[in-house]
Design an enzyme around this catalytic site. Sequence first.
Site, PDB file in Angstrom:
ATOM      1  N   LEU A   5     -36.473 -33.270  23.371  1.00  0.00           N
ATOM      2  CA  LEU A   5     -37.117 -32.158  23.033  1.00  0.00           C
ATOM      3  C   LEU A   5     -38.643 -32.405  23.091  1.00  0.00           C
ATOM      4  O   LEU A   5     -39.271 -33.290  22.836  1.00  0.00           O
ATOM      5  CB  LEU A   5     -37.018 -31.861  21.539  1.00  0.00           C
ATOM      6  CG  LEU A   5     -35.348 -31.547  21.154  1.00  0.00           C
ATOM      7  CD1 LEU A   5     -35.206 -31.597  19.697  1.00  0.00           C
ATOM      8  CD2 LEU A   5     -35.076 -30.165  21.675  1.00  0.00           C
ATOM      9  N   ASP A   6     -39.463 -31.146  23.541  1.00  0.00           N
ATOM     10  CA  ASP A   6     -40.911 -31.546  23.843  1.00  0.00           C
ATOM     11  C   ASP A   6     -41.493 -31.294  22.109  1.00  0.00           C
ATOM     12  O   ASP A   6     -40.722 -31.099  21.232  1.00  0.00           O
ATOM     13  CB  ASP A   6     -41.386 -30.379  24.528  1.00  0.00           C
ATOM     14  CG  ASP A   6     -41.042 -28.918  24.390  1.00  0.00           C
ATOM     15  OD1 ASP A   6     -40.496 -28.725  23.130  1.00  0.00           O
ATOM     16  OD2 ASP A   6     -41.565 -28.057  24.872  1.00  0.00           O
ATOM     17  N   ALA A   7     -42.676 -31.630  22.119  1.00  0.00           N
ATOM     18  CA  ALA A   7     -43.394 -32.053  20.793  1.00  0.00           C
ATOM     19  C   ALA A   7     -43.061 -30.588  20.020  1.00  0.00           C
ATOM     20  O   ALA A   7     -43.093 -30.846  18.934  1.00  0.00           O
ATOM     21  CB  ALA A   7     -44.899 -32.393  21.081  1.00  0.00           C
TER      22      ALA A   7
END
Length: 142
Positions: A5-7
């Site tokens: 998952l991106d930040a």
Amino acid sequence: PVGRLDAPSVGLLVMTNSSGLAAKLTTPGLCEKEYLLRVNPVPDQASLLRLRSGVGIDDKPKNSDRGQTQPCDVTIVESGDKSAVLRFTIREGRNRQLRRMCSAVGLTVEWLLRVRVGPIRLGDLAVGAARAASPEELRAVF
């Protein structure tokens, strides 16, 4: 971890030391992933149709032959005056794919939550908490 998952995104991460399980959950087309996204503005029917049919996103230079996303399921879960919550079910997982798909149709993602990877659901698991996959979930993968 299986997938990433991106930040700014939150939700389900599957951790495993089984290469077989990881392969089943990450091979494009084999495993559905489900997300909830709050977007603005509220999408119109044309935008929803484009998202469902597949949207051109630029993956150059690594995957330049994969410009179009695969068809996916998109439904409006909740809608207000200025924003809506969408449920996406996808069968591939490209870098920032849902954010880029939404951007391509003029939508801004306010937040993104992954709620399911294959048969494994987030449920009401608290942020930062962990649990073992149930035998039923593992059987459903294999």
